[in-house]
Design a protein around this motif. Structure first.
Motif, PDB file in Angstrom:
ATOM      1  N   GLY A  21      90.855  28.474  63.553  1.00  0.00           N
ATOM      2  CA  GLY A  21      89.776  29.437  63.468  1.00  0.00           C
ATOM      3  C   GLY A  21      89.248  29.526  62.053  1.00  0.00           C
ATOM      4  N   LEU A  22      88.317  30.443  61.859  1.00  0.00           N
ATOM      5  CA  LEU A  22      87.697  30.607  60.548  1.00  0.00           C
ATOM      6  C   LEU A  22      87.267  32.055  60.355  1.00  0.00           C
ATOM      7  N   SER A  23      87.500  32.570  59.143  1.00  0.00           N
ATOM      8  CA  SER A  23      87.007  33.890  58.762  1.00  0.00           C
ATOM      9  C   SER A  23      86.829  33.912  57.250  1.00  0.00           C
ATOM     10  N   LEU A  24      85.652  34.345  56.806  1.00  0.00           N
ATOM     11  CA  LEU A  24      85.323  34.379  55.388  1.00  0.00           C
ATOM     12  C   LEU A  24      84.873  35.783  54.984  1.00  0.00           C
ATOM     13  N   TYR A  25      85.276  36.189  53.775  1.00  0.00           N
ATOM     14  CA  TYR A  25      84.840  37.465  53.203  1.00  0.00           C
ATOM     15  C   TYR A  25      83.984  37.143  51.991  1.00  0.00           C
ATOM     16  N   ILE A  26      82.747  37.628  51.994  1.00  0.00           N
ATOM     17  CA  ILE A  26      81.777  37.259  50.969  1.00  0.00           C
ATOM     18  C   ILE A  26      81.344  38.507  50.214  1.00  0.00           C
ATOM     19  N   GLU A  27      81.502  38.468  48.890  1.00  0.00           N
ATOM     20  CA  GLU A  27      81.092  39.575  48.031  1.00  0.00           C
ATOM     21  C   GLU A  27      79.862  39.137  47.232  1.00  0.00           C
ATOM     22  N   THR A  28      78.710  39.712  47.540  1.00  0.00           N
ATOM     23  CA  THR A  28      77.491  39.457  46.781  1.00  0.00           C
ATOM     24  C   THR A  28      77.267  40.637  45.843  1.00  0.00           C
ATOM     25  N   SER A  29      76.198  40.587  45.083  1.00  0.00           N
ATOM     26  CA  SER A  29      75.907  41.688  44.163  1.00  0.00           C
ATOM     27  C   SER A  29      75.546  42.972  44.896  1.00  0.00           C
ATOM     28  N   GLY A  30      75.112  42.835  46.162  1.00  0.00           N
ATOM     29  CA  GLY A  30      74.683  44.026  46.888  1.00  0.00           C
ATOM     30  C   GLY A  30      75.402  44.319  48.183  1.00  0.00           C
ATOM     31  N   LEU A 125      64.832  33.353  62.687  1.00  0.00           N
ATOM     32  CA  LEU A 125      65.034  33.706  61.288  1.00  0.00           C
ATOM     33  C   LEU A 125      65.143  35.216  61.208  1.00  0.00           C
ATOM     34  N   THR A 126      66.258  35.700  60.690  1.00  0.00           N
ATOM     35  CA  THR A 126      66.514  37.134  60.631  1.00  0.00           C
ATOM     36  C   THR A 126      66.846  37.554  59.205  1.00  0.00           C
ATOM     37  N   PRO A 127      65.901  38.190  58.491  1.00  0.00           N
ATOM     38  CA  PRO A 127      66.222  38.736  57.171  1.00  0.00           C
ATOM     39  C   PRO A 127      67.207  39.896  57.315  1.00  0.00           C
ATOM     40  N   ILE A 128      68.181  39.969  56.407  1.00  0.00           N
ATOM     41  CA  ILE A 128      69.185  41.027  56.452  1.00  0.00           C
ATOM     42  C   ILE A 128      69.037  41.970  55.266  1.00  0.00           C
ATOM     43  N   ALA A 129      68.967  41.391  54.088  1.00  0.00           N
ATOM     44  CA  ALA A 129      68.809  42.154  52.852  1.00  0.00           C
ATOM     45  C   ALA A 129      68.158  41.225  51.841  1.00  0.00           C
ATOM     46  N   GLU A 130      67.877  41.738  50.653  1.00  0.00           N
ATOM     47  CA  GLU A 130      67.241  40.906  49.643  1.00  0.00           C
ATOM     48  C   GLU A 130      68.099  39.672  49.349  1.00  0.00           C
ATOM     49  N   GLY A 131      67.525  38.493  49.573  1.00  0.00           N
ATOM     50  CA  GLY A 131      68.237  37.253  49.310  1.00  0.00           C
ATOM     51  C   GLY A 131      69.223  36.830  50.381  1.00  0.00           C
ATOM     52  N   ILE A 132      69.314  37.585  51.485  1.00  0.00           N
ATOM     53  CA  ILE A 132      70.281  37.282  52.545  1.00  0.00           C
ATOM     54  C   ILE A 132      69.554  37.190  53.881  1.00  0.00           C
ATOM     55  N   SER A 133      69.737  36.096  54.594  1.00  0.00           N
ATOM     56  CA  SER A 133      69.108  35.934  55.902  1.00  0.00           C
ATOM     57  C   SER A 133      69.935  35.004  56.774  1.00  0.00           C
ATOM     58  N   LEU A 170      74.158  31.262  57.737  1.00  0.00           N
ATOM     59  CA  LEU A 170      73.901  32.284  56.732  1.00  0.00           C
ATOM     60  C   LEU A 170      73.351  31.655  55.453  1.00  0.00           C
ATOM     61  N   LEU A 171      72.284  32.256  54.934  1.00  0.00           N
ATOM     62  CA  LEU A 171      71.684  31.851  53.669  1.00  0.00           C
ATOM     63  C   LEU A 171      71.784  33.005  52.684  1.00  0.00           C
ATOM     64  N   ILE A 172      72.305  32.722  51.495  1.00  0.00           N
ATOM     65  CA  ILE A 172      72.375  33.733  50.444  1.00  0.00           C
ATOM     66  C   ILE A 172      71.814  33.132  49.160  1.00  0.00           C
ATOM     67  N   GLU A 173      70.825  33.796  48.597  1.00  0.00           N
ATOM     68  CA  GLU A 173      70.256  33.363  47.320  1.00  0.00           C
ATOM     69  C   GLU A 173      70.500  34.458  46.292  1.00  0.00           C
ATOM     70  N   GLU A 174      71.225  34.094  45.229  1.00  0.00           N
ATOM     71  CA  GLU A 174      71.579  35.056  44.192  1.00  0.00           C
ATOM     72  C   GLU A 174      71.526  34.351  42.845  1.00  0.00           C
ATOM     73  N   GLY A 175      70.571  34.732  42.008  1.00  0.00           N
ATOM     74  CA  GLY A 175      70.385  34.029  40.741  1.00  0.00           C
ATOM     75  C   GLY A 175      69.994  32.588  41.006  1.00  0.00           C
ATOM     76  N   GLU A 176      70.732  31.659  40.413  1.00  0.00           N
ATOM     77  CA  GLU A 176      70.463  30.236  40.599  1.00  0.00           C
ATOM     78  C   GLU A 176      71.246  29.646  41.778  1.00  0.00           C
ATOM     79  N   THR A 177      72.041  30.480  42.433  1.00  0.00           N
ATOM     80  CA  THR A 177      72.876  30.009  43.543  1.00  0.00           C
ATOM     81  C   THR A 177      72.143  30.137  44.867  1.00  0.00           C
TER      82      THR A 177
END
Length: 274
Positions: A21-30, A125-133, A170-177
């Motif tokens: 299986g798979l499970s990931l915990y992701i901490e972004t700036s927001g 395409l589903t936007p979730i938050a700034e930089g996250i979709s 999942l797409l996350i854009e944060e700074g240059e990442t």
């Protein structure tokens, strides 16, 4: 941005258990994000050992409607009383795997979850938050995993090949990442990366996920010719790849010889900073 592998098929940490299986915990700036929950409640036990409070997760995402990614959803919803769960409506379909004995085994998720008020059904395409979709529309057909040939959707009394319309990314854009996360890449990792590149108008800088290159029915890896072609196309993006779960360890070792420091394995308990 930090990504912690709560659960994966393997573990390099003595206190972190593993399962298919798979499970990931992701901490972004927001936002704090939970991506998939493995096959059982084991992801939550590992999170506790890693000092991660699942009650502080802001939102959860299910990559697709298979048990090895959704088995811990009820556990998560009991531990967290507010996070919405982003999911494709098609994820509740009757999905089956044909095993070596020729029989069909149910691999779908608990349909009782449909009654939860915390579900958010996603679109192309589903936007979730700034930089996250989230996106689910992948139209390419290059190097679709041969392992898909044993996966079906039941309609009436018939078992039809799964089209994987229930899969999302999942797409996350944060700074240059620019981070792309895929659970199993049933639509083909090359095609998924191309779709992400079209979304951003430039390729991702980091990609995490299973590549589904292992055929569970035959027990065989993909051919060297296919792996060579995949490696060449992925290298052309200049992204850094972190693979796991359904890629298959033999396939990973082969890709490593071709992609060198552009690919690494993300085992249970590992923490990645992007």
């Amino acid at each position: 941005m930090n990504i912690t592998s709560l659960l994966e098929n393997t573990s390099t940490h003595p206190d972190i258990a593993c399962e298919h299986g798979l499970s990931l915990y992701i901490e972004t700036s927001g936002k704090n994000i939970l991506f998939d929950t493995g096959s059982s409640s084991l992801f939550a036990e590992n999170a506790k050992k890693l000092g991660i409070d699942l009650g502080k997760v802001d939102l959860a995402i299910l990559s697709h409607g298979h048990y090895d990614h959704a088995g811990g959803l009820k556990t998560f919803l009991s531990l967290n009383d507010h996070a919405p769960l982003y999911i494709r409506k098609e994820a509740f379909g009757p999905y089956y795997s044909q095993r070596e004995d020729g029989r069909y085994h149910y691999i779908g998720i608990d349909t009782e979850l449909l009654s939860s008020s915390r579900l958010i059904l996603t679109g192309a395409l589903t936007p979730i938050a700034e930089g996250i979709s989230l996106f689910s529309r992948v139209e390419g057909t290059e190097f679709v995993p041969t392992g898909n040939q044993s996966l079906y959707r039941k309609e009436g009394d018939s078992y039809l090949p799964d089209s994987f319309t229930h899969e999302q990314y999942l797409l996350i854009e944060e700074g240059e990442t620019r981070l792309l996360i895929s659970g199993c890449s049933h639509r083909g990792i090359v095609n998924i990366v191309k779709s992400a590149t079209e979304h951003w108008c430039k390729p991702p800088t980091h990609v995490i996920g299973g590549f589904h290159l292992y055929n569970h029915r035959t027990g065989e890896p993909e051919t060297p010719e296919v792996l060579d072609a995949i490696a060449t196309l992925l290298l052309a993006t200049k992204a850094r790849y972190y693979t796991c779960h359904c890629t298959g360890e033999e396939n990973y070792r082969y890709l490593k010889t071709k992609m060198e420091d552009h690919i690494a394995y993300l085992a249970g308990g590992d923490v990645l900073t992007c």
